[in-house]
Write a protein that holds these residues in place. Structure first.
Motif, PDB file in Angstrom:
ATOM      1  N   PHE A   1       0.836  -1.205   0.000  1.00 49.76           N
ATOM      2  CA  PHE A   1       0.000   0.000   0.000  1.00 49.76           C
ATOM      3  C   PHE A   1       0.871   1.255   0.000  1.00 49.76           C
ATOM      4  CE2 PHE A   1      -2.254   3.256   2.561  1.00 49.76           C
ATOM      5  CZ  PHE A   1      -3.309   3.505   1.694  1.00 49.76           C
ATOM      6  N   ASP A   2       1.941   1.241   0.770  1.00 41.76           N
ATOM      7  CA  ASP A   2       2.840   2.395   0.809  1.00 41.76           C
ATOM      8  C   ASP A   2       3.486   2.642  -0.554  1.00 41.76           C
ATOM      9  OD1 ASP A   2       2.245   2.674   3.449  1.00 41.76           O
ATOM     10  OD2 ASP A   2       4.082   1.755   4.184  1.00 41.76           O
ATOM     11  N   THR A   3       3.962   1.562  -1.181  1.00 42.44           N
ATOM     12  CA  THR A   3       4.705   1.714  -2.437  1.00 42.44           C
ATOM     13  C   THR A   3       3.799   2.040  -3.613  1.00 42.44           C
ATOM     14  OG1 THR A   3       6.341   0.130  -1.619  1.00 42.44           O
ATOM     15  CG2 THR A   3       6.309   0.567  -3.996  1.00 42.44           C
ATOM     16  N   ASP A   4       2.669   1.331  -3.705  1.00 41.86           N
ATOM     17  CA  ASP A   4       1.834   1.445  -4.898  1.00 41.86           C
ATOM     18  C   ASP A   4       0.864   2.624  -4.850  1.00 41.86           C
ATOM     19  OD1 ASP A   4       3.107  -0.843  -5.700  1.00 41.86           O
ATOM     20  OD2 ASP A   4       1.509  -2.189  -5.019  1.00 41.86           O
ATOM     21  N   GLN A   5       0.432   3.039  -3.655  1.00 42.69           N
ATOM     22  CA  GLN A   5      -0.631   4.045  -3.594  1.00 42.69           C
ATOM     23  C   GLN A   5      -0.220   5.307  -2.832  1.00 42.69           C
ATOM     24  OE1 GLN A   5      -4.683   2.372  -3.063  1.00 42.69           O
ATOM     25  NE2 GLN A   5      -3.679   0.378  -2.786  1.00 42.69           N
ATOM     26  N   LEU A   6       0.428   5.148  -1.694  1.00 42.06           N
ATOM     27  CA  LEU A   6       0.776   6.338  -0.927  1.00 42.06           C
ATOM     28  C   LEU A   6       1.935   7.110  -1.550  1.00 42.06           C
ATOM     29  CD1 LEU A   6       0.536   5.465   2.883  1.00 42.06           C
ATOM     30  CD2 LEU A   6      -0.958   6.929   1.523  1.00 42.06           C
ATOM     31  N   ALA A   7       2.992   6.395  -1.911  1.00 43.11           N
ATOM     32  CA  ALA A   7       4.195   7.061  -2.420  1.00 43.11           C
ATOM     33  C   ALA A   7       3.910   7.937  -3.643  1.00 43.11           C
ATOM     34  CB  ALA A   7       5.268   6.022  -2.733  1.00 43.11           C
ATOM     35  N   PRO A   8       3.157   7.489  -4.660  1.00 40.62           N
ATOM     36  CA  PRO A   8       2.882   8.374  -5.803  1.00 40.62           C
ATOM     37  C   PRO A   8       2.149   9.658  -5.401  1.00 40.62           C
ATOM     38  CG  PRO A   8       2.386   6.096  -6.372  1.00 40.62           C
ATOM     39  CD  PRO A   8       2.649   6.110  -4.907  1.00 40.62           C
ATOM     40  N   LEU A   9       1.203   9.548  -4.458  1.00 34.49           N
ATOM     41  CA  LEU A   9       0.495  10.755  -4.021  1.00 34.49           C
ATOM     42  C   LEU A   9       1.416  11.697  -3.260  1.00 34.49           C
ATOM     43  CD1 LEU A   9      -2.969   9.322  -2.901  1.00 34.49           C
ATOM     44  CD2 LEU A   9      -2.468  10.709  -4.902  1.00 34.49           C
ATOM     45  N   PHE A  10       2.312  11.138  -2.447  1.00 34.37           N
ATOM     46  CA  PHE A  10       3.251  11.973  -1.713  1.00 34.37           C
ATOM     47  C   PHE A  10       4.186  12.722  -2.672  1.00 34.37           C
ATOM     48  CE2 PHE A  10       3.276   9.716   2.679  1.00 34.37           C
ATOM     49  CZ  PHE A  10       1.924  10.000   2.801  1.00 34.37           C
ATOM     50  N   HIS A  11       4.657  12.020  -3.699  1.00 36.89           N
ATOM     51  CA  HIS A  11       5.541  12.669  -4.671  1.00 36.89           C
ATOM     52  C   HIS A  11       4.800  13.759  -5.445  1.00 36.89           C
ATOM     53  CE1 HIS A  11       8.650   9.973  -3.627  1.00 36.89           C
ATOM     54  NE2 HIS A  11       8.233   8.918  -4.320  1.00 36.89           N
ATOM     55  N   THR A  12       3.564  13.481  -5.813  1.00 34.09           N
ATOM     56  CA  THR A  12       2.786  14.493  -6.534  1.00 34.09           C
ATOM     57  C   THR A  12       2.542  15.712  -5.663  1.00 34.09           C
ATOM     58  OG1 THR A  12       1.705  12.743  -7.815  1.00 34.09           O
ATOM     59  CG2 THR A  12       0.635  14.907  -7.782  1.00 34.09           C
ATOM     60  N   TYR A  13       2.242  15.486  -4.389  1.00 38.43           N
ATOM     61  CA  TYR A  13       2.000  16.594  -3.457  1.00 38.43           C
ATOM     62  C   TYR A  13       3.256  17.458  -3.312  1.00 38.43           C
ATOM     63  CZ  TYR A  13       0.491  18.994   0.815  1.00 38.43           C
ATOM     64  OH  TYR A  13       0.150  19.945   1.751  1.00 38.43           O
ATOM     65  N   ALA A  14       4.423  16.829  -3.295  1.00 37.27           N
ATOM     66  CA  ALA A  14       5.668  17.583  -3.130  1.00 37.27           C
ATOM     67  C   ALA A  14       6.020  18.391  -4.373  1.00 37.27           C
ATOM     68  CB  ALA A  14       6.806  16.626  -2.793  1.00 37.27           C
ATOM     69  N   ARG A  15       5.599  17.932  -5.555  1.00 39.37           N
ATOM     70  CA  ARG A  15       5.974  18.625  -6.795  1.00 39.37           C
ATOM     71  C   ARG A  15       5.003  19.735  -7.183  1.00 39.37           C
ATOM     72  NH1 ARG A  15       6.551  13.260  -8.734  1.00 39.37           N
ATOM     73  NH2 ARG A  15       4.669  13.624  -9.980  1.00 39.37           N
ATOM     74  N   THR A  16       3.789  19.701  -6.643  1.00 41.78           N
ATOM     75  CA  THR A  16       2.769  20.647  -7.083  1.00 41.78           C
ATOM     76  C   THR A  16       2.563  21.747  -6.044  1.00 41.78           C
ATOM     77  OG1 THR A  16       1.043  19.245  -6.127  1.00 41.78           O
ATOM     78  CG2 THR A  16       1.578  18.914  -8.461  1.00 41.78           C
ATOM     79  N   ARG A  17       1.815  22.766  -6.457  1.00 41.31           N
ATOM     80  CA  ARG A  17       1.484  23.874  -5.581  1.00 41.31           C
ATOM     81  C   ARG A  17       0.046  24.305  -5.874  1.00 41.31           C
ATOM     82  NH1 ARG A  17       5.365  22.230  -3.794  1.00 41.31           N
ATOM     83  NH2 ARG A  17       7.287  23.265  -3.080  1.00 41.31           N
ATOM     84  N   GLY A  18      -0.536  25.047  -4.954  1.00 39.30           N
ATOM     85  CA  GLY A  18      -1.837  25.650  -5.171  1.00 39.30           C
ATOM     86  C   GLY A  18      -2.961  24.646  -5.280  1.00 39.30           C
ATOM     87  N   GLN A  19      -3.793  24.849  -6.312  1.00 40.51           N
ATOM     88  CA  GLN A  19      -4.979  24.015  -6.484  1.00 40.51           C
ATOM     89  C   GLN A  19      -4.621  22.556  -6.775  1.00 40.51           C
ATOM     90  OE1 GLN A  19      -7.441  25.825  -9.467  1.00 40.51           O
ATOM     91  NE2 GLN A  19      -7.992  27.600  -8.180  1.00 40.51           N
ATOM     92  N   GLU A  20      -3.535  22.334  -7.500  1.00 40.89           N
ATOM     93  CA  GLU A  20      -3.137  20.949  -7.792  1.00 40.89           C
ATOM     94  C   GLU A  20      -2.762  20.213  -6.501  1.00 40.89           C
ATOM     95  OE1 GLU A  20      -0.075  20.826 -10.666  1.00 40.89           O
ATOM     96  OE2 GLU A  20      -1.237  21.822 -12.247  1.00 40.89           O
ATOM     97  N   GLN A  21      -2.099  20.934  -5.601  1.00 39.92           N
ATOM     98  CA  GLN A  21      -1.742  20.313  -4.324  1.00 39.92           C
ATOM     99  C   GLN A  21      -2.989  20.032  -3.487  1.00 39.92           C
ATOM    100  OE1 GLN A  21       0.578  22.497  -1.223  1.00 39.92           O
ATOM    101  NE2 GLN A  21       2.211  21.050  -1.796  1.00 39.92           N
ATOM    102  N   THR A  22      -3.955  20.948  -3.520  1.00 36.85           N
ATOM    103  CA  THR A  22      -5.218  20.727  -2.802  1.00 36.85           C
ATOM    104  C   THR A  22      -5.962  19.526  -3.365  1.00 36.85           C
ATOM    105  OG1 THR A  22      -5.380  23.100  -2.341  1.00 36.85           O
ATOM    106  CG2 THR A  22      -7.382  21.785  -2.110  1.00 36.85           C
ATOM    107  N   ALA A  23      -5.954  19.383  -4.682  1.00 37.71           N
ATOM    108  CA  ALA A  23      -6.615  18.231  -5.298  1.00 37.71           C
ATOM    109  C   ALA A  23      -5.916  16.928  -4.909  1.00 37.71           C
ATOM    110  CB  ALA A  23      -6.633  18.397  -6.813  1.00 37.71           C
TER     111      ALA A  23
END
Length: 495
Positions: free
Chosen positions: A232-254
């Motif tokens: 669960f950490d590798t397949d689902q959590l990690a991609p969301l964490f990486h996306t959250y770190a790379r984005t800002r504003g509305q994309e990060q909120t989404a």
């Protein structure tokens, strides 16, 4: 594990059906408990990932910590919800009249009760409490005081969970396992999904074992936390964490909303299982001794509220030696009293004790109702005697005090044990509950042929006297030694 428990576990394994281990519920269940389950992140032991809690099975509150940045808003929201639930238990109180040992006082009519999905969650809440209760309170930082107060209450609740018979913080698998025995190992019983599948399998399942096998399947299984599985950490959590770190504003909120949805979907099955377990346990009749233990729980909660109002300092990270000794003495007494009360209330518990030699049962063969003896002051005391014939192993010694389920306030002393060919004759003397010579209580006398079961009586508890801090050696938390350390001067003289 006793002989009876092993037999029931083997029977469950062979038949595929759960075996009852108790007729009564021995812990109090509130009408509105606070259900709580938590997930934590890798890294710092107390850093939360998400918490789902609430008192309504259909409206859980999900609190999610952001993948990066401060988790203070999430902890403040958790503190507000938990403390609001605790404060609701303080709305009404009752007056307790003075006794020979205690003055008149007030006691709250309710106490908080938190139900968690496994023992690991209790350990996690203990770590979280240790982390929060030592945080500084800054009036300029909103929520800092409530966060520290949450740490205090988590420490109190996890401390209460160590006391046998306490109902303040209850892991659901342990309470279920007290009443049902499955055909899987005790370690597997800590998984709420498989345990409930054994106890209450779906209609389409052939047996509890088949339902547990399906519940443990990789595709359907949802760990109850606080740790998450690696896939669960590798397949689902990690991609969301990486996306959250790379984005800002509305994309990060989404991305954060997507994380909330993922965790809600992940935790909802366990949330439903916890309420299912609560419903099954609530349907069991409550044992007589449960009310008395809940009274003690309310007393402890009232005392803790008084401590917060008068002192309020956080408990130390490490206890002093005397405080540890006091806590262990109370735990030992609570364990003895809880075991004795369960045996007095429940025939299943008495049957298990008979297999281990800690209790025995049999018919009454002879009665000597007119026996008397002279007391310490020379006064004549009524001490009726009778004999019980038993085929159970009697691993007790003369002089031991016993209790019987038919007369809870009476006490019986073993006067003699005589092994016979096929059974054992135990001579008993009634030492309490039978009245006096002038005003005897004949109701406590057993009828010839009556089948009675005797269990160890809880000893009268008196807290041992422990030394004060100033009388405790400095090696055990007392004051520093009076003499000065001249080891350096001695070493220079030797040189």
């Amino acid at each position: 594990m006793s002989l009876l428990t092993s037999l029931l576990r083997m029977r469950a394994a062979s038949t595929g059906k759960v075996q009852p281990a108790s007729q009564l519920r021995h812990l109090h269940l509130s009408d509105q408990p606070l259900m709580l389950m938590a997930l934590k992140r890798t890294g710092p032991p107390a850093r939360p990932l998400a918490v789902m809690l609430g008192t309504d099975p259909y409206r859980p509150q999900l609190l999610v910590a952001p993948p990066s940045g401060s988790i203070a808003p999430m902890l403040v929201a958790l503190a507000d919800t938990a403390i609001a639930y605790i404060e609701a238990c303080r709305q009404r109180s009752e007056h307790l009249p003075a006794t020979s040992s205690k003055p008149a006082r007030q006691r709250y009519t309710d106490a908080p009760q938190i139900l968690v999905p496994n023992p690991q969650t209790v350990k996690y809440l203990q770590l979280l409490g240790d982390d929060l209760r030592f945080r500084r309170v800054d009036d300029r930082t909103p929520g800092s005081r409530s966060t520290q107060r949450l740490g205090h209450w988590l420490t109190y609740l996890t401390d209460r969970s160590d006391i046998p018979g306490s109902a303040a913080l209850i892991p659901m698998p342990g309470l279920l396992g007290m009443h049902w025995i499955t055909g899987q190992s005790p370690l597997e019983d800590e998984d709420l999904a498989t345990l409930l599948a054994w106890i209450d399998p779906p209609r389409h399942a052939a047996s509890g074992r088949d339902a547990a096998d399906r519940a443990a399947a990789t595709a359907a299984h949802r760990p109850a936390g606080p740790a998450t599985d690696a896939a669960f950490d590798t397949d689902q959590l990690a991609p969301l964490f990486h996306t959250y770190a790379r984005t800002r504003g509305q994309e990060q909120t989404a991305t954060l909303q997507e994380l909330n949805s993922l965790l809600a979907t992940r935790m909802q099955p366990t949330w439903n299982l916890m309420w299912h377990a609560y419903t099954l346990l609530q349907a069991l009749p409550e044992a007589k001794g449960t009310a008395r233990r809940w009274d003690h729980e309310r007393t402890a909660f009232t005392d803790e509220c008084t401590y917060l109002a008068q002192d309020g300092r956080p408990r130390p990270a490490r206890e002093q030696a005397v405080a540890t000794a006091v806590r262990l003495a109370r735990m030992e007494h609570a364990a003895t009293a809880f075991a004795a009360e369960r045996a007095a209330d429940d025939t299943f518990v008495r049957a298990e004790l008979r297999t281990t030699g800690e209790a025995f049962g049999g018919p009454v063969t002879t009665i000597e109702p007119q026996c008397t003896r002279s007391g310490p002051t020379g006064r004549t005391q009524w001490r009726p005697r009778f004999t019980v014939s038993t085929t159970d192993p009697v691993l007790m010694e003369p002089g031991q005090l016993l209790a019987c389920h038919t007369h809870r306030n009476a006490r019986y002393k073993i006067c003699g044990i005589t092994p016979a060919d096929c059974d054992t004759l135990v001579e008993l003397e009634i030492t309490a509950g039978m009245g006096t010579v002038a005003r005897p209580n004949h109701a406590v006398l057993p009828e010839p042929g009556a089948f009675l079961v005797f269990t160890p009586a809880p000893d009268h508890y008196r807290m041992p006297e422990f030394p004060a801090r100033d009388q405790t050696p400095w090696t055990h938390g007392g004051p520093p030694p009076d003499h000065l350390d001249h080891s350096d001067e001695q070493s220079e003289e030797e040189q």
